[in-house]
Design a protein around this motif. Structure first.
Motif, PDB file in Angstrom:
ATOM      1  N   LYS A  17       1.196  -0.872   0.059  1.00 46.27           N
ATOM      2  CA  LYS A  17       0.208  -0.159  -0.015  1.00 46.27           C
ATOM      3  C   LYS A  17       0.451   1.857   0.289  1.00 46.27           C
ATOM      4  CE  LYS A  17      -3.963  -1.813   2.626  1.00 46.27           C
ATOM      5  NZ  LYS A  17      -4.994  -2.230   3.170  1.00 46.27           N
ATOM      6  N   ILE A  18       0.424   2.351  -0.887  1.00 49.96           N
ATOM      7  CA  ILE A  18       1.267   3.448  -0.558  1.00 49.96           C
ATOM      8  C   ILE A  18       0.734   4.810  -0.697  1.00 49.96           C
ATOM      9  CG2 ILE A  18       1.995   5.252  -2.658  1.00 49.96           C
ATOM     10  CD1 ILE A  18       3.926   2.918  -2.799  1.00 49.96           C
ATOM     11  N   TYR A  19       1.086   5.426   0.373  1.00 50.64           N
ATOM     12  CA  TYR A  19       0.643   6.633   0.330  1.00 50.64           C
ATOM     13  C   TYR A  19       0.995   8.405   0.407  1.00 50.64           C
ATOM     14  CZ  TYR A  19      -0.581  10.408   4.165  1.00 50.64           C
ATOM     15  OH  TYR A  19      -0.914  12.197   4.726  1.00 50.64           O
ATOM     16  N   ILE A  20       0.752   8.489  -0.531  1.00 52.16           N
ATOM     17  CA  ILE A  20       1.472  10.892  -1.319  1.00 52.16           C
ATOM     18  C   ILE A  20       0.738  11.011  -0.419  1.00 52.16           C
ATOM     19  CG2 ILE A  20       1.332  11.659  -2.769  1.00 52.16           C
ATOM     20  CD1 ILE A  20      -0.433   9.943  -4.894  1.00 52.16           C
ATOM     21  N   SER A  21       2.440  11.383   0.617  1.00 54.71           N
ATOM     22  CA  SER A  21       2.206  12.609   2.209  1.00 54.71           C
ATOM     23  C   SER A  21       1.959  14.407   1.553  1.00 54.71           C
ATOM     24  CB  SER A  21       3.269  11.845   3.148  1.00 54.71           C
ATOM     25  OG  SER A  21       4.714  12.844   1.923  1.00 54.71           O
TER      26      SER A  21
END
Length: 450
Positions: free
Chosen positions: A238-242
């Protein structure tokens, strides 16, 4: 060499160019001209020409005169139309905001008109060079092609009238604001509808995730979400664009977070980073905050001494208040449901917060219009309307009152006229009726300096 990656990276630049659709239409007209030339003397075409014989040219001199006149006339229309586009873009940049230019340039209606002009010129010239001598000294006149050239010429005249009407409307500030508002509102509603139809009850704790550093610098404008979500699903991550969209990143900046440590998977990191898009222009279709920024900048421009149009500033402020009210219905973390299973997204996106939107859009207006009582009263009224709709959202209410404190401080320093201050007190009383405790504190703070 154009690789699929380079084409994807330059896709936005290609389609936003003022020459994209004109180039495509020019090719279409060229192909149509070659087809017309190829079938001009076929038996089927000859039968068709007999049916419309009264509309066809049967003289070499008339054919050359007509085609030369059409080519010259359409070239003149094209030159004038392109000149009008340049004048409009220059005027929009000077009186509205340079950021609205990409939206004006990419208007498909204008590009299609210009493309039709160019295509008609190419088609007409192709017919002109096709007048040739065939057997026994007879002249081969492409009468069917000349007929189409005449039709294209007449259509070009109609398009010219439409173009003048459209381009004159495009530069009117009310139309620009209305288009920006409609498009921005549409983007907000798309996010709201998606989140309401597919809600996520619990978001992960992103602070514990592993950082992924940027390999390039530039303004982050989005991601190829299909490709990115496919990679996430394939590798079970899973990826989170911060960072928010529009954030300027430098090489090595940790703008991504992953629930899995990817330090030993450089190839996967490279594939993930290749999914992200960086460019300068701001298109509302990328994110609603760009539309809000453009509306705010038009309000600031309207307050400049050279334009001095507070009415436009007030209209822009009212539009911003409606858009901020819609923003209240969006989670602070957005997500993509592409390729997700059991409604569990693989991609999470940092959404521009309510605080950031308040600061980014109202600070320029507050700083530029703090001496104008009329505009500042309307800013307070806009905040009153937002407070009315945010009454059940404590976080947003607190943010609004913190910012109202900054507004009152500026008003207190720069507006001294007794009548104007009385109008401001009346507006603060209206705010106090919505949120009594915090509103009364704000009112007492301003009234104590009377």
């Amino acid at each position: 060499m154009f690789t699929p990656r380079k084409i994807a990276d330059n896709y936005r630049e290609m389609i936003s160019s003022i020459g994209f659709y004109p180039s495509m239409l020019s090719v279409v007209f060229l192909v149509f001209g070659l087809i017309t030339t190829a079938v001009e003397y076929s038996s089927l075409s000859m039968e068709f020409k007999k049916l419309i014989g009264v509309l066809l040219v049967d003289s070499e001199e008339n054919a050359r005169t007509i085609l030369s006149t059409l080519a010259g006339s359409i070239i003149s229309l094209t030159v004038f139309s392109f000149s009008m586009v340049m004048v409009v873009l220059n005027s929009a940049s000077a009186s509205l905001s340079p950021r609205v230019l990409p939206g004006l340039i990419t208007r498909k209606s204008h590009q299609l008109v210009l493309g039709f002009y160019l295509g008609s010129i190419i088609y007409t010239i192709l017919m002109l060079i096709n007048i040739r001598t065939i057997g026994d000294g007879d002249m081969g006149i492409p009468s069917l092609g000349i007929f189409f050239s005449l039709v294209f010429g007449l259509i070009s005249l109609g398009f010219f009238v439409f173009f003048i009407h459209s381009i004159s409307k495009a530069i009117q500030v009310d139309n620009v604001l209305n288009d920006l508002f409609k498009n921005t509102k549409g983007e907000l509603k798309c996010i709201i509808d998606m989140q309401q139809q597919n809600p996520v009850e619990h978001f992960p704790e992103f602070n514990d995730w592993h950082s992924v550093k940027s390999k390039t610098e530039g303004y982050f404008k989005g991601a190829h979400s299909d490709k990115l979500c496919a990679l996430c699903q394939q590798h079970g991550i899973k990826i989170y664009i911060s960072v928010k969209q529009g954030f300027f990143t430098v090489k090595g900046y940790p703008f991504l977070k992953c629930d899995t440590d990817l330090s030993d998977k450089p190839e996967l990191v490279e594939q993930l980073l290749d999914c992200f898009i960086f460019y300068i222009e701001e298109y509302i279709s990328d994110h609603y905050r760009y539309g809000m920024t453009q509306i705010s900048e038009i309000a600031v421009k309207a307050m400049s001494p050279g334009i001095n149009d507070p009415g436009t500033a007030v209209k822009a402020i009212d539009m911003l208040s409606i858009l901020l009210i819609l923003r209240l219905d969006i989670y602070d973390v957005n997500y993509s449901l592409k390729r997700c299973e059991n409604n569990q997204p693989h991609l999470f996106i940092h959404e521009t917060s309510f605080d950031e939107l308040l600061h980014d859009n109202f600070t320029p207006i507050r700083n530029y219009a703090k001496n104008d009582a009329y505009v500042m009263v309307n800013v307070l009224e806009a905040f009153k309307n937002i407070l009315f709709r945010a009454s059940d959202n404590n976080k947003a209410t607190d943010s609004l009152f913190v910012y109202l404190g900054a507004i009152i401080e500026d008003i207190d320093k720069h507006i001294s006229n007794e009548y104007d201050r009385e109008q401001i007190i009346n507006m603060l009383k209206a705010i106090a009726r919505i949120s009594e405790q915090q509103g009364e504190k704000l009112l007492a703070r301003f009234a104590s300096n009377q």
